[in-house]
Design an enzyme around this catalytic site. Structure first.
Site, PDB file in Angstrom:
ATOM      1  CD  GLU B  29      -2.441  -1.547   2.663  1.00 41.25           C
ATOM      2  OE1 GLU B  29      -2.256  -0.754   3.581  1.00 41.25           O
ATOM      3  OE2 GLU B  29      -2.948  -2.631   2.748  1.00 41.25           O
ATOM      4  CB  SER B  59      -5.708  -6.091  -0.266  1.00 38.21           C
ATOM      5  OG  SER B  59      -6.117  -7.429  -0.569  1.00 38.21           O
ATOM      6  CD  GLU B  60      -3.397  -4.882   5.254  1.00 33.28           C
ATOM      7  OE1 GLU B  60      -4.500  -5.267   5.180  1.00 33.28           O
ATOM      8  OE2 GLU B  60      -3.236  -3.721   5.340  1.00 33.28           O
ATOM      9  CG  HIS B 129      -0.614   3.062  13.294  1.00 35.84           C
ATOM     10  ND1 HIS B 129      -2.231   2.712  13.531  1.00 35.84           N
ATOM     11  CD2 HIS B 129      -0.635   3.463  12.166  1.00 35.84           C
ATOM     12  CE1 HIS B 129      -2.623   3.216  12.317  1.00 35.84           C
ATOM     13  NE2 HIS B 129      -1.625   3.661  11.478  1.00 35.84           N
TER      14      HIS B 129
HETATM   15  C1  LIG Z   1      -5.873  -3.192   7.920  1.00 36.75           C
HETATM   16  C2  LIG Z   1      -5.261  -1.941   7.436  1.00 36.75           C
HETATM   17  N1  LIG Z   1      -4.376  -1.762   6.690  1.00 36.75           N
HETATM   18  C3  LIG Z   1      -3.558  -0.577   6.324  1.00 36.75           C
HETATM   19  C4  LIG Z   1      -4.190   0.432   7.098  1.00 36.75           C
HETATM   20  C5  LIG Z   1      -3.414   1.731   6.893  1.00 36.75           C
HETATM   21  N2  LIG Z   1      -4.259   2.773   6.362  1.00 36.75           N
HETATM   22  C6  LIG Z   1      -4.769   3.882   7.258  1.00 36.75           C
HETATM   23  S1  LIG Z   1      -6.061   4.717   6.369  1.00 36.75           S
HETATM   24  C7  LIG Z   1      -5.680   3.771   4.875  1.00 36.75           C
HETATM   25  C8  LIG Z   1      -6.384   3.804   3.696  1.00 36.75           C
HETATM   26  C9  LIG Z   1      -7.957   3.715   3.948  1.00 36.75           C
HETATM   27  O1  LIG Z   1      -8.614   4.129   2.980  1.00 36.75           O
HETATM   28  P1  LIG Z   1     -10.204   4.187   2.727  1.00 36.75           P
HETATM   29  O2  LIG Z   1     -10.490   2.778   3.331  1.00 36.75           O
HETATM   30  O3  LIG Z   1     -10.658   4.676   1.464  1.00 36.75           O
HETATM   31  O4  LIG Z   1     -10.606   5.173   3.746  1.00 36.75           O
HETATM   32  P2  LIG Z   1     -10.293   6.814   3.949  1.00 36.75           P
HETATM   33  O5  LIG Z   1      -8.854   6.843   4.543  1.00 36.75           O
HETATM   34  O6  LIG Z   1     -10.090   7.204   2.592  1.00 36.75           O
HETATM   35  O7  LIG Z   1     -11.137   7.510   4.632  1.00 36.75           O
HETATM   36  C10 LIG Z   1      -4.627   2.856   5.131  1.00 36.75           C
HETATM   37  C11 LIG Z   1      -4.184   2.000   4.090  1.00 36.75           C
HETATM   38  C12 LIG Z   1      -5.053   0.212   8.224  1.00 36.75           C
HETATM   39  N3  LIG Z   1      -5.149   1.468   9.140  1.00 36.75           N
HETATM   40  N4  LIG Z   1      -5.619  -0.920   8.195  1.00 36.75           N
END
Ligand SMILES: Cc1ncc(C[n+]2csc(CCOP(=O)(O)OP(=O)(O)O)c2C)c(N)n1
Lengths: 363, 326
Positions: B29, B59-60, B129
């Site tokens: 990601e 998508s881990e 985190h």
């Molecule tokens: C399982 C997981 N993987 C990675 C992350 C890191 N992360 C935090 S927000 C984010 C993006 C999420 O995007 P979306 O679902 O579209 O929500 P938005 O932040 O745009 O509101 C990521 C990859 C996380 N919090 N949880």
């Protein structure tokens, strides 16, 4: 044997209010003036809290947080829910949560790093804010399932992002909900980006709403910056769920006007041009234009609201910070199990003794 | 010679290895366009293109499972998971598949992939985190588990990780990312796994640590020397699987005392394993019970309370004093 079309689908897009605040009379949900004023106030509050949080963050008084600017159209979902319905949130739907009655203090303290902020007043029926993307969709399905099994009223609305729709958990939640016709509404807040990765890299399908088709329930795409559209789509989904017809997926197309979080720099991955296109679609601008047309808005009213809300926010900040200052880190042992295990009792005692020793050294 | 931080050192290692071996690909990601949320993969997209540096959806399981497939297909994937706390979404791909492919196929197939992820707390981050889950990977036999502590060893160990024929969990203490700068010459050597580093020689007590806790340990060792007149030997494990038992045992035989420091929860943590090995090989050399300064057996607290959780210099110092005075 000829090939035959077994199934065909259409996916609707719903918009009720256009960019200039004009409402389609055929679709107008006819929200009472008093409610409109309350909704407008709540949207403004969400935006003002967001602004205040940026300042607090810059001063080191708050941790990293995801801004909500541009996404306040989700307010309509909060407005549609009844008192028995609950929200299983993601982390950007402050406007909807505020409309349900979530206190400002909870949002502030959550991003000040306090677990207790995750406990919302019971009547607002909001579960804790999750950080693991997509995970909460399953909890939403499960909560709805519990209502179904126990014959309890109440539909569950769970929010997640376009990014969240890529996680396996989302698939599993939709699959369960479809099979068991669970009273749950999946609301995908598609704000165009998952950090730096655009919507087109989350999924090759044209809409996210159409994913519902694969699970055997309806999906609809709405203009997520139009709070009337979010309200109406949610109302319809609630009716279906209440009649035992199962889940609905709503794709709420909106835009993240700011950065992903205070730690992110969107200039590295998206063009200013794209942001410029979205700026006039701001749900706040549209709502205001609509209110003006209805003669429900005036400069004086706006000023009055801003002053009232500012006082509300400052009070919440004061209270939040006072409690933050009074924190004892060693409470961290107290809520791991219903009763502390002997190991934890010993670890806590040891930690406290040690804290005293250190305090003594410094005096 | 360039004096750089850990982020730059990792970036340098990735550049060098991708240059050297065109089978190496990176996926995860936000790794391509922004160069990773911590900028570890910065510049790689421009240099190597989007077939080798790939932004994926959130998508881990997808990332880890596909990386496994890529490895079976002849590539050398490096999967970045944004924070180690999100590795769990793909844990079955690691524990049930990546770790077992070799055994499952009686040595016929193997999975040369690297899982990189920032780990550990102390940066006021949100939930998940900050967790330190290295013990879970130690409990997944078939994975190698590597935990650098500074720029130079991060660089050298990453080269080894990429060249390794087995799946390597490469855990990066994010608190250290920008905290320390060291000289890392271009073309610096790979550092083999299974060799702990004796960072500081001493004679009274052995302090064993890894990752971000090494800095706390070194500071505590300094204080122990000046305040307690205790000479501390400090060992940096660097890799947990394989573990360098010999260096540990030799040191404990010399000093007769030992304190272990890690920020993961204490029970069944890496410290428990080290104590067990010392019991096996050096019990009769011990002058005092081995002490542990660890995270507590609680979920990592939200950041308002993390100061109470993390092992600190005073906590380590107290453990040293108690062990020496035993
Ligand atoms: C399982 C997981 N993987 C990675 C992350 C890191 N992360 C935090 S927000 C984010 C993006 C999420 O995007 P979306 O679902 O579209 O929500 P938005 O932040 O745009 O509101 C990521 C990859 C996380 N919090 N949880």
């Amino acid at each position: 044997m000829p090939r035959t079309a077994l199934k065909q689908f259409t996916i609707e897009h719903l918009q009720i209010m256009d960019q200039d605040g004009n409402v389609d009379p055929a679709l107008d949900p006819k929200i009472p003036d008093q409610d409109l004023k309350e909704l407008y106030r709540t949207m403004l509050k969400a935006r003002m809290v967001d602004d205040r949080m940026y300042k607090l963050q810059a001063q080191g008084r708050m941790g990293t947080f995801p801004g909500v600017k541009g996404q306040e159209g989700c307010l309509g979902y909060g407005y549609a829910l009844g008192k028995d319905d609950s929200i299983v949130p993601a982390f950007r739907e402050t406007a909807a949560l505020f409309y349900r009655g979530a206190p400002i203090k909870n949002i502030l303290q959550y991003f000040m790093g306090m677990e207790e902020a995750n406990v919302f007043p019971p009547e607002v029926k909001i579960l804790p804010i999750p950080i693991a993307i997509g995970s909460q969709t399953l909890h939403g399905a499960g909560l709805a399932w519990a209502n179904q099994i126990q014959n309890k009223p109440g539909v569950v609305l769970t929010f997640f992002g376009d990014g969240g729709s890529s996680e396996g958990d989302f698939h599993e939640a939709c699959n369960m909900a479809g099979i068991f016709k669970l009273p749950v509404i999946f609301v995908c807040i598609n704000n165009g980006w998952a950090i730096s990765v655009p919507r087109t890299t989350q999924c090759a399908s044209e809409t996210l709403a159409q994913k519902a088709v694969g699970y055997g329930f309806p999906g609809i795409q709405v203009d997520g910056n139009d709070f009337m559209a979010t309200y109406v789509a949610c109302k319809e989904a609630l009716d279906r769920a209440r009649k035992g017809e199962g889940p609905t997926l709503i794709e709420s197309v909106t835009y993240r006007l700011g950065a992903h979080t205070t730690a992110d720099d969107p200039k590295r991955y998206r063009s200013e041009k794209e942001v410029e296109v979205w700026k006039p679609r701001d749900p706040m601008i549209r709502f205001k234009a609509y209110m003006e047309k209805k003669k429900l808005w005036s400069e004086a009213w706006q000023t009055k609201l801003e002053q009232e809300i500012a006082v509300e926010i400052e009070e919440a900040v004061r209270e939040a910070e006072a409690e933050f200052q009074a924190i004892n880190p060693y409470e961290m042992f107290d809520h791991v199990y219903s009763e502390m295990t002997p190991d934890l009792v010993a670890q806590k005692e040891h930690a406290l003794e040690f804290a005293e020793e250190v305090a003594a050294l410094h005096h | 010679m360039p004096v750089i931080n850990m982020v730059k050192a990792l970036n340098q290692a990735l550049h060098e290895e991708m240059e050297r071996d065109d089978k190496v690909v990176i996926l995860g990601e936000d790794v391509a366009q922004v160069g990773g949320v911590f900028r570890v993969t910065e510049g790689l997209l421009d240099r190597f293109g989007n077939k080798r540096v790939i932004d994926t959806p959130v998508s881990e399981a997808g990332i880890l499972g596909c990386a496994l497939g890529m490895a079976l297909g002849g590539l050398k994937p490096i999967a970045e998971i944004q924070f180690s706390g999100f590795m769990h979404n793909g844990f079955h791909q690691l524990n049930c598949h990546a770790a077992r492919y070799r055994t499952r196929s009686w040595g016929h197939y193997h999975v040369p992939m690297v899982m990189r992820a920032p780990i550990g707390g102390g940066i006021r981050a949100l939930e998940h985190h900050n967790d330190s889950e290295e013990a879970l990977y130690v409990q997944s036999p078939g994975l190698k588990v590597v935990f650098p502590s500074g720029p130079r060893n991060a660089h050298g160990l990453l080269l080894s990780a990429i060249r390794d024929p087995d799946p390597v969990m490469y855990l990066e203490p994010k608190r250290v990312y920008r905290a320390i700068r060291e000289e890392v010459p271009e073309g610096a050597e790979a550092i083999p796994f299974g060799q702990a580093q004796l960072v500081h020689e001493g004679k009274d007590i052995t302090l064993i640590s890894y990752g971000a806790m090494l800095q706390e340990s070194l500071e505590a060792a300094d204080k122990a020397a000046s305040e307690l007149k205790v000479s501390v030997e400090v060992i940096d494990l660097l890799s947990i699987v394989p573990m360098d038992t010999e260096t540990i045992i030799n040191s404990v035989k010399k000093t007769g005392r030992c304190v272990i420091v890690h920020e993961a929860p204490q029970s069944c943590g890496v410290g428990s394993e080290i104590i067990s090995r010392i019991n096996d090989h050096a019990l009769l050399h011990l002058e005092a019970p081995i002490a542990r300064v660890c995270g507590y057996d609680i979920p990592y607290p939200f950041f308002a309370r993390e100061s109470g959780y993390l092992p600190s210099v005073p906590r380590i110092l107290a453990a040293i004093r108690k062990t020496v005075e035993f």
